[in-house]
Every structure is written in C-alpha cells, then in structure tokens.
Scaffold this motif. Structure first.
Motif, PDB file in Angstrom:
ATOM      1  N   ASP A  52       1.178  -1.096   0.272  1.00 14.61           N
ATOM      2  CA  ASP A  52       0.260   0.152  -0.037  1.00 14.61           C
ATOM      3  C   ASP A  52       1.092   1.324  -0.229  1.00 14.61           C
ATOM      4  OD1 ASP A  52      -2.730  -1.261  -0.828  1.00 14.61           O
ATOM      5  OD2 ASP A  52      -2.715  -1.556   2.141  1.00 14.61           O
ATOM      6  N   GLY A  53       1.865   0.917  -0.788  1.00  7.84           N
ATOM      7  CA  GLY A  53       2.418   2.155  -1.162  1.00  7.84           C
ATOM      8  C   GLY A  53       4.079   2.554  -0.344  1.00  7.84           C
ATOM      9  N   GLU A  54       3.946   1.677   1.099  1.00  4.24           N
ATOM     10  CA  GLU A  54       5.317   1.690   1.873  1.00  4.24           C
ATOM     11  C   GLU A  54       6.391   0.333   1.321  1.00  4.24           C
ATOM     12  OE1 GLU A  54       6.890   0.194   6.318  1.00  4.24           O
ATOM     13  OE2 GLU A  54       4.069   0.211   5.799  1.00  4.24           O
ATOM     14  N   ARG A  55       7.395   1.606   0.781  1.00  9.59           N
ATOM     15  CA  ARG A  55       8.874   1.374   0.507  1.00  9.59           C
ATOM     16  C   ARG A  55       9.610   0.183   1.378  1.00  9.59           C
ATOM     17  NH1 ARG A  55       9.718   3.980  -4.960  1.00  9.59           N
ATOM     18  NH2 ARG A  55       7.807   4.837  -5.709  1.00  9.59           N
ATOM     19  N   ASP A  56       8.819  -0.504   2.582  1.00  8.49           N
ATOM     20  CA  ASP A  56      10.203  -1.474   3.128  1.00  8.49           C
ATOM     21  C   ASP A  56       9.134  -2.398   3.252  1.00  8.49           C
ATOM     22  OD1 ASP A  56      11.388  -2.424   5.136  1.00  8.49           O
ATOM     23  OD2 ASP A  56      11.599  -0.362   5.867  1.00  8.49           O
ATOM     24  N   PRO A  57       9.779  -2.962   2.389  1.00  6.01           N
ATOM     25  CA  PRO A  57       8.821  -4.336   2.061  1.00  6.01           C
ATOM     26  C   PRO A  57       9.261  -5.854   3.798  1.00  6.01           C
ATOM     27  CG  PRO A  57      10.530  -4.463   0.897  1.00  6.01           C
ATOM     28  CD  PRO A  57      10.335  -3.367   1.047  1.00  6.01           C
ATOM     29  N   LEU A  58       9.983  -4.874   4.647  1.00  3.96           N
ATOM     30  CA  LEU A  58      10.285  -5.891   5.561  1.00  3.96           C
ATOM     31  C   LEU A  58       9.837  -5.192   6.451  1.00  3.96           C
ATOM     32  CD1 LEU A  58      11.566  -8.154   7.317  1.00  3.96           C
ATOM     33  CD2 LEU A  58      14.192  -6.106   7.493  1.00  3.96           C
ATOM     34  N   ALA A  59       9.621  -4.275   6.923  1.00  2.00           N
ATOM     35  CA  ALA A  59       8.869  -3.438   7.712  1.00  2.00           C
ATOM     36  C   ALA A  59       7.254  -3.795   7.404  1.00  2.00           C
ATOM     37  CB  ALA A  59       8.984  -2.637   7.538  1.00  2.00           C
ATOM     38  N   VAL A  60       6.763  -4.554   5.952  1.00  2.00           N
ATOM     39  CA  VAL A  60       5.333  -4.574   5.959  1.00  2.00           C
ATOM     40  C   VAL A  60       5.270  -6.137   6.115  1.00  2.00           C
ATOM     41  CG1 VAL A  60       3.910  -5.405   3.857  1.00  2.00           C
ATOM     42  CG2 VAL A  60       5.386  -2.817   3.632  1.00  2.00           C
ATOM     43  N   ALA A  61       6.352  -6.440   6.207  1.00  2.00           N
ATOM     44  CA  ALA A  61       6.200  -8.404   6.429  1.00  2.00           C
ATOM     45  C   ALA A  61       5.972  -8.412   7.800  1.00  2.00           C
ATOM     46  CB  ALA A  61       7.744  -8.922   5.794  1.00  2.00           C
ATOM     47  N   GLN A  62       6.706  -7.541   8.722  1.00  2.00           N
ATOM     48  CA  GLN A  62       6.894  -8.047  10.089  1.00  2.00           C
ATOM     49  C   GLN A  62       5.378  -6.888  10.423  1.00  2.00           C
ATOM     50  OE1 GLN A  62      10.421  -5.390  10.381  1.00  2.00           O
ATOM     51  NE2 GLN A  62      10.772  -7.246  11.803  1.00  2.00           N
ATOM     52  N   ARG A  63       4.976  -6.285  10.160  1.00  2.00           N
ATOM     53  CA  ARG A  63       3.366  -6.085  10.465  1.00  2.00           C
ATOM     54  C   ARG A  63       2.802  -7.041  10.672  1.00  2.00           C
ATOM     55  NH1 ARG A  63       3.729  -1.546   7.705  1.00  2.00           N
ATOM     56  NH2 ARG A  63       2.172  -2.144   6.301  1.00  2.00           N
ATOM     57  N   GLU A  64       2.820  -7.622   8.970  1.00  2.00           N
ATOM     58  CA  GLU A  64       1.893  -8.075   8.270  1.00  2.00           C
ATOM     59  C   GLU A  64       1.872  -9.668   8.994  1.00  2.00           C
ATOM     60  OE1 GLU A  64      -1.022  -7.975   6.000  1.00  2.00           O
ATOM     61  OE2 GLU A  64      -1.141  -6.031   5.352  1.00  2.00           O
ATOM     62  N   ALA A  65       2.801 -10.062   9.392  1.00  2.00           N
ATOM     63  CA  ALA A  65       3.130 -11.642  10.423  1.00  2.00           C
ATOM     64  C   ALA A  65       2.357 -11.356  11.526  1.00  2.00           C
ATOM     65  CB  ALA A  65       4.591 -11.749  11.103  1.00  2.00           C
ATOM     66  N   ARG A  66       2.541 -10.143  12.396  1.00  2.00           N
ATOM     67  CA  ARG A  66       2.098 -10.014  13.556  1.00  2.00           C
ATOM     68  C   ARG A  66       0.565 -10.289  13.857  1.00  2.00           C
ATOM     69  NH1 ARG A  66       6.309  -6.401  14.199  1.00  2.00           N
ATOM     70  NH2 ARG A  66       5.655  -4.698  13.420  1.00  2.00           N
TER      71      ARG A  66
END
Length: 197
Positions: A98-112
């Motif tokens: 959703d526009g965030e250019r930090d896929p590692l942060a997105v992956a962590q957030r989605e996992a939680r």
C-alpha cells in the motif's frame, strides 16, 4: 520518479555478470538467487521497481509488490501457515505494501497482525525468496500479478496463534507435512530454501 534515468529494462547481462551472487533489490535488500527461477524473478522485480513509480501500490492493477513472511520456529522444523479466507488455501503470512517502500517492515507488520503473535524476530535481513504469481479476479478487482518479496522471520511456538478476519485458520505446520497442506510451489519452496542457508 524512476530509479534510473531511462526506462530500459534490466538486462540479463547485468544479472549474468553477478551470476548467482547477491543482487541488490531497491528498498528490499540483498537477494542471493540459487537457481534460474530465482534469477528470472529477481530480474522481473527489478524491472518493475525501476520502471514504475507506483510499483508498491495495489492501484497498479497490472501487478505490484507485496511482502510476506515465512515465520518459522527456532529449530526451523515448523512454519506458520494461514488458511487464507479470500483465496481459500494455505499460505504464508503477508499482504500489500500500500505504497510503503519497506517490504521487510510490511512483512513484519503483516505477520504480527495475521498471527496475533507479539514476539516475531527477523531471522535474516536479506530477502529470503521472490515469487511472482497470478492472483485471480475477485469481485471488482481484475486478475493481476503479485511480485512477492519474502523474508524469514522467527517466533516461539509457545505463544498462542490468534487468526485475523482474513483467515479461516492458522497452524504451525511441520515442514515434513507441508505438502499435505498445500501443493503451491510458491509455498513448498520454503523447504528447499531452508536447506540452502
């Protein structure tokens, strides 16, 4: 703004020069291809990011970057899979950038968010896998491609899993039984990738 000064595609020569060495993926980190599938997916992802400013936005209907996580236990014997409500199949945790250019942060957030776990750690900051797959048409959203950047995360199995509204169920799946839950190569690749660490 494009990351390069022209819209030329990343050539095979660039990747071939690096052979199977680590490739730097903008915003996402280093990726070490282990086979031809990995190399081809890395080239396609690089082309998308370098030539499309909206690569991380789901509004790019043709295809966009997503991020997901293979959450394993410390022994690497189990992985969390979700029975995805919309797709009705067992998958790793993850979602749209959703526009965030930090896929590692997105992956962590989605996992939680999707597991309900509070203590999930990054096992390695490098990209674990890149998979490009077709998402079927759903309601008013046409079929499109996900350029999925996957990371390896770690969690303890002692904390209870709490499915989100996006999931029919969650499970710690033994890697030895992965094929009983799914026949999707994009998930089954986990076993091979763990062997290469």
């Amino acid at each position: 703004m494009l990351l390069n000064n022209c819209s030329a595609l990343v050539t095979d020569d660039i990747i071939n020069q690096q052979s199977m060495k680590s490739i730097s993926i903008p915003y996402a980190g280093l990726y070490s291809p282990t086979n031809e599938r990995d190399r081809v997916n890395a080239v396609s992802l690089l082309n998308l990011i370098q030539n499309h400013e909206d690569a991380f936005c789901r509004s790019r209907i043709q295809g966009h970057v997503t991020a997901s996580a293979f959450v394993v236990n410390p022994a690497h014997s189990h992985v969390i899979l979700t029975n995805h409500a919309k797709l009705d199949c067992w998958l790793q945790l993850g979602g749209h950038c959703d526009g965030e250019r930090d896929p590692l942060a997105v992956a962590q957030r989605e996992a939680r968010e999707e597991s309900g776990l509070t203590d999930i750690r990054v096992a390695r900051p490098e990209i674990f896998d890149i998979d490009i797959h077709q998402i079927p048409e759903h309601h008013d959203t046409p079929a499109h491609q996900h350029y999925d950047i996957r990371y390896l995360l770690v969690a303890e199995m002692s904390e209870p899993l709490r499915p989100s509204v996006e999931s029919h169920d969650l499970a710690w799946v033994p890697l030895s039984r992965l094929a009983y839950y799914t026949d999707k190569p994009s998930v089954l690749v986990l076993s091979h990738k763990l062997e290469t660490l």
